[in-house]
Design an enzyme around this catalytic site. Structure first.
Site, PDB file in Angstrom:
ATOM      1  N   SER A   1       0.770  -1.329   0.219  1.00 22.88           N
ATOM      2  CA  SER A   1       0.160  -0.472   0.388  1.00 22.88           C
ATOM      3  C   SER A   1       1.217   1.627  -0.281  1.00 22.88           C
ATOM      4  O   SER A   1       2.160   1.604   0.663  1.00 22.88           O
ATOM      5  CB  SER A   1      -0.677   0.277   1.276  1.00 22.88           C
ATOM      6  OG  SER A   1      -0.365  -0.057   2.373  1.00 22.88           O
TER       7      SER A   1
ATOM      8  N   GLU B   1       1.193   5.566   0.794  1.00 23.03           N
ATOM      9  CA  GLU B   1       0.919   6.144   1.468  1.00 23.03           C
ATOM     10  C   GLU B   1       0.188   7.826   1.375  1.00 23.03           C
ATOM     11  O   GLU B   1       2.165   7.885   0.505  1.00 23.03           O
ATOM     12  CB  GLU B   1       1.177   6.312   2.605  1.00 23.03           C
ATOM     13  CG  GLU B   1       0.876   7.982   3.547  1.00 23.03           C
ATOM     14  CD  GLU B   1       1.303   7.123   5.321  1.00 23.03           C
ATOM     15  OE1 GLU B   1       0.837   6.260   6.128  1.00 23.03           O
ATOM     16  OE2 GLU B   1       1.636   8.672   5.807  1.00 23.03           O
TER      17      GLU B   1
ATOM     18  N   ASP C   1      -0.712  14.377  16.668  1.00 22.57           N
ATOM     19  CA  ASP C   1      -0.102  14.638  18.015  1.00 22.57           C
ATOM     20  C   ASP C   1      -0.413  16.160  17.766  1.00 22.57           C
ATOM     21  O   ASP C   1      -0.973  17.128  17.114  1.00 22.57           O
ATOM     22  CB  ASP C   1       1.487  15.216  17.322  1.00 22.57           C
ATOM     23  CG  ASP C   1       2.560  14.184  17.031  1.00 22.57           C
ATOM     24  OD1 ASP C   1       2.481  13.168  18.007  1.00 22.57           O
ATOM     25  OD2 ASP C   1       2.433  13.348  15.634  1.00 22.57           O
TER      26      ASP C   1
ATOM     27  N   PHE D   1      12.505  14.437  10.037  1.00 24.96           N
ATOM     28  CA  PHE D   1      11.572  13.881  10.657  1.00 24.96           C
ATOM     29  C   PHE D   1      11.821  13.046  11.590  1.00 24.96           C
ATOM     30  O   PHE D   1      10.951  12.929  12.355  1.00 24.96           O
ATOM     31  CB  PHE D   1      11.253  13.325   8.939  1.00 24.96           C
ATOM     32  CG  PHE D   1       9.896  13.247   9.487  1.00 24.96           C
ATOM     33  CD1 PHE D   1       8.436  13.670   9.319  1.00 24.96           C
ATOM     34  CD2 PHE D   1       9.249  11.604   8.943  1.00 24.96           C
ATOM     35  CE1 PHE D   1       7.526  13.730   9.945  1.00 24.96           C
ATOM     36  CE2 PHE D   1       8.167  11.072   8.343  1.00 24.96           C
ATOM     37  CZ  PHE D   1       6.823  12.495   9.292  1.00 24.96           C
TER      38      PHE D   1
ATOM     39  N   HIS E   1       3.991  -0.927   3.809  1.00 25.78           N
ATOM     40  CA  HIS E   1       3.052   0.116   3.447  1.00 25.78           C
ATOM     41  C   HIS E   1       4.175   1.300   3.284  1.00 25.78           C
ATOM     42  O   HIS E   1       5.559   1.502   4.045  1.00 25.78           O
ATOM     43  CB  HIS E   1       2.636   0.402   4.825  1.00 25.78           C
ATOM     44  CG  HIS E   1       1.680   1.467   4.243  1.00 25.78           C
ATOM     45  ND1 HIS E   1       0.590   1.631   3.782  1.00 25.78           N
ATOM     46  CD2 HIS E   1       2.001   2.897   4.961  1.00 25.78           C
ATOM     47  CE1 HIS E   1      -0.391   3.189   4.158  1.00 25.78           C
ATOM     48  NE2 HIS E   1       1.072   3.822   5.193  1.00 25.78           N
TER      49      HIS E   1
HETATM   50  P1  FAD Z   1      -2.617   6.301  21.227  1.00 22.78           P
HETATM   51  O1  FAD Z   1      -1.655   5.144  20.479  1.00 22.78           O
HETATM   52  O2  FAD Z   1      -3.598   6.644  20.983  1.00 22.78           O
HETATM   53  O3  FAD Z   1      -0.722   6.541  21.545  1.00 22.78           O
HETATM   54  C1  FAD Z   1       0.017   7.944  21.812  1.00 22.78           C
HETATM   55  C2  FAD Z   1       0.908   6.991  23.087  1.00 22.78           C
HETATM   56  O4  FAD Z   1      -0.770   7.948  23.933  1.00 22.78           O
HETATM   57  C3  FAD Z   1       1.510   6.324  23.450  1.00 22.78           C
HETATM   58  O5  FAD Z   1       2.780   7.512  23.451  1.00 22.78           O
HETATM   59  C4  FAD Z   1       0.285   5.923  23.798  1.00 22.78           C
HETATM   60  O6  FAD Z   1       1.475   4.868  24.763  1.00 22.78           O
HETATM   61  C5  FAD Z   1      -0.315   6.659  24.974  1.00 22.78           C
HETATM   62  N1  FAD Z   1      -1.469   5.897  25.142  1.00 22.78           N
HETATM   63  C6  FAD Z   1      -2.016   5.314  24.508  1.00 22.78           C
HETATM   64  N2  FAD Z   1      -3.348   5.093  25.284  1.00 22.78           N
HETATM   65  C7  FAD Z   1      -3.443   5.424  26.526  1.00 22.78           C
HETATM   66  C8  FAD Z   1      -3.906   5.364  27.319  1.00 22.78           C
HETATM   67  N3  FAD Z   1      -5.361   4.732  27.517  1.00 22.78           N
HETATM   68  N4  FAD Z   1      -3.814   5.969  29.032  1.00 22.78           N
HETATM   69  C9  FAD Z   1      -2.778   6.579  28.671  1.00 22.78           C
HETATM   70  N5  FAD Z   1      -1.654   6.330  27.808  1.00 22.78           N
HETATM   71  C10 FAD Z   1      -2.546   6.151  26.735  1.00 22.78           C
HETATM   72  N6  FAD Z   1      -0.259  12.260  12.257  1.00 22.78           N
HETATM   73  C11 FAD Z   1      -1.523  12.585  12.336  1.00 22.78           C
HETATM   74  O7  FAD Z   1      -1.334  13.920  12.761  1.00 22.78           O
HETATM   75  N7  FAD Z   1      -1.946  12.423  10.772  1.00 22.78           N
HETATM   76  C12 FAD Z   1      -1.924  11.872  10.128  1.00 22.78           C
HETATM   77  O8  FAD Z   1      -2.552  11.064   9.127  1.00 22.78           O
HETATM   78  C13 FAD Z   1      -1.142  10.439  10.181  1.00 22.78           C
HETATM   79  N8  FAD Z   1      -0.632   9.533   9.531  1.00 22.78           N
HETATM   80  C14 FAD Z   1      -0.240   8.154  10.549  1.00 22.78           C
HETATM   81  C15 FAD Z   1      -0.141   6.577  10.378  1.00 22.78           C
HETATM   82  C16 FAD Z   1       0.874   5.997  10.837  1.00 22.78           C
HETATM   83  C17 FAD Z   1       1.069   4.536  10.320  1.00 22.78           C
HETATM   84  C18 FAD Z   1       1.562   5.778  12.545  1.00 22.78           C
HETATM   85  C19 FAD Z   1       2.429   5.354  12.552  1.00 22.78           C
HETATM   86  C20 FAD Z   1       1.654   7.377  12.710  1.00 22.78           C
HETATM   87  C21 FAD Z   1       0.865   8.967  11.880  1.00 22.78           C
HETATM   88  N9  FAD Z   1       0.625   9.834  12.370  1.00 22.78           N
HETATM   89  C22 FAD Z   1      -0.289  10.284  12.335  1.00 22.78           C
HETATM   90  C23 FAD Z   1       1.675  10.247  14.002  1.00 22.78           C
HETATM   91  C24 FAD Z   1       0.350   9.909  14.918  1.00 22.78           C
HETATM   92  O9  FAD Z   1      -0.734  10.786  14.989  1.00 22.78           O
HETATM   93  C25 FAD Z   1       1.114   9.592  16.422  1.00 22.78           C
HETATM   94  O10 FAD Z   1       2.632   8.883  16.373  1.00 22.78           O
HETATM   95  C26 FAD Z   1       0.766   9.709  18.027  1.00 22.78           C
HETATM   96  O11 FAD Z   1       1.681  10.654  18.194  1.00 22.78           O
HETATM   97  C27 FAD Z   1       0.576   8.831  18.355  1.00 22.78           C
HETATM   98  O12 FAD Z   1      -0.728   8.315  17.644  1.00 22.78           O
HETATM   99  P2  FAD Z   1      -1.358   7.131  17.542  1.00 22.78           P
HETATM  100  O13 FAD Z   1      -2.889   6.895  17.039  1.00 22.78           O
HETATM  101  O14 FAD Z   1      -0.183   5.787  17.853  1.00 22.78           O
HETATM  102  O15 FAD Z   1      -1.265   7.551  19.666  1.00 22.78           O
END
Ligand code: FAD
Length: 276
Positions: A6, A8, A99, A207, A257
């Site tokens: 895939s 991105e 973020d 980055f 990906h």
């Molecule tokens: P989460 O899974 O919510 O985790 C974030 C942090 O919080 C981690 O440190 C985790 O350990 C902690 N955490 C999770 N759940 C809990 C809880 N219940 N209690 C306490 N702590 C918790 N960013 C963008 O803005 N736009 C995008 O399109 C984008 N695409 C991405 C695509 C991929 C494949 C990846 C890997 C990242 C992408 N990101 C994107 C970056 C991502 O948004 C950041 O890395 C963000 O900081 C974390 O997102 P997450 O969904 O992994 O968060």
């Protein structure tokens, strides 16, 4: 045997950018990807560009997985967005937290973490969407420690994620360890490695620093040694990333990906060299 690849994209901000992306998509589509994903600006500014880009790509009859993030977002925003996506035939999502702008660690919306958004989409939209989430073999940069981060990853799986796509990495052992952890914890969803092709040394280093992807010291030295030799760097990157992909396939990665940065190369060259 590799099951799928895939690609991105990020959403272009101009009409010229959209037109160029259509051409890029058509070229990459010759490699038979399962889908194209489109990132989402968590800070707000580029969010409507994601929907526009997804709609434009759907016109090409390709499968598209929009990214969707949850900070500073309300349930009704999610409902509206997902209904729009459904109306144009989207049935895959990459669900993320996003973020926070620097210094602001609080959300004005209904969700704090990606697992909450996964659970909400499952509850509200049942299995209408195939949900992918992010995974961090080298640990999320804000996580307390590896064990806590993995527990949080598990929460996303338990909330209903169908698949995970990883942050990119250059150390295959980190991915292998992550797979082992999944196996020990009985996590069975596919963990698809995110692949970053190399085309600019400084940009990649900057980055990677921001998103917490590790560049091994020896690799950093090699990247910087190319200085202005862009062609040499790209060639080196194709060999290195191509080898990483082959090793990942040999390890049993369920797919690859590619973070294309909206460019056909060097992704196309890497993909065409793979035994699929
Ligand atoms: P989460 O899974 O919510 O985790 C974030 C942090 O919080 C981690 O440190 C985790 O350990 C902690 N955490 C999770 N759940 C809990 C809880 N219940 N209690 C306490 N702590 C918790 N960013 C963008 O803005 N736009 C995008 O399109 C984008 N695409 C991405 C695509 C991929 C494949 C990846 C890997 C990242 C992408 N990101 C994107 C970056 C991502 O948004 C950041 O890395 C963000 O900081 C974390 O997102 P997450 O969904 O992994 O968060």
């Amino acid at each position: 045997m590799l099951s799928e690849i895939s690609f991105e994209f990020f959403p272009p901000k101009t009409q010229a950018g959209q037109t160029k992306l259509q051409a890029t998509c058509k070229t990459l589509n010759k490699s038979n990807p399962a889908y194209f994903s489109v990132t989402f600006g968590a800070a707000g500014s580029t969010q409507h560009h994601t929907l526009e880009t997804v709609a434009a790509l759907r016109q090409l009859s390709v499968d598209v997985a929009p990214h969707i993030s949850c900070i500073n977002t309300h349930k009704h925003d999610i409902d509206n967005m997902l209904k729009q996506y459904q109306s144009i035939g989207v049935n895959r999502l990459v669900v993320l937290r996003g973020d926070y702008p620097e210094g602001e660690e609080k959300t004005e919306g209904d969700f704090h973490y990606a697992n909450q958004l996964v659970a909400y989409i499952r509850e509200k939209f049942n299995h209408d969407f195939h949900i992918k989430v992010g995974a961090y073999p080298e640990i999320h940069p804000q996580a307390k420690d590896a064990a806590t981060d993995f527990e949080n990853f598990k929460r996303k799986v338990e909330s209903g994620a169908d698949e995970a796509v990883t942050q990119y990495f250059f150390d295959i052992d980190a991915y292998a360890r992550f797979l082992e952890r999944c196996e020990k914890t009985n996590i069975k969803i596919p963990i698809v490695p995110g692949i970053m092709p190399i085309s600019h040394a400084e940009k990649l280093l900057r980055f990677s620093d921001m998103c917490g992807a590790k560049i091994p010291p020896q690799l950093k030295k090699q990247l910087l040694s190319f200085q202005d030799d862009r062609e040499g760097l790209v060639e080196f990157g194709i060999d290195l990333v191509g080898k990483l992909c082959e090793d990942l396939i040999a390890l049993g990665a369920p797919g690859l990906h590619f973070y294309t940065l909206n460019q056909t190369e060097p992704t196309t060259t890497i993909v065409s060299s793979l035994k699929r």
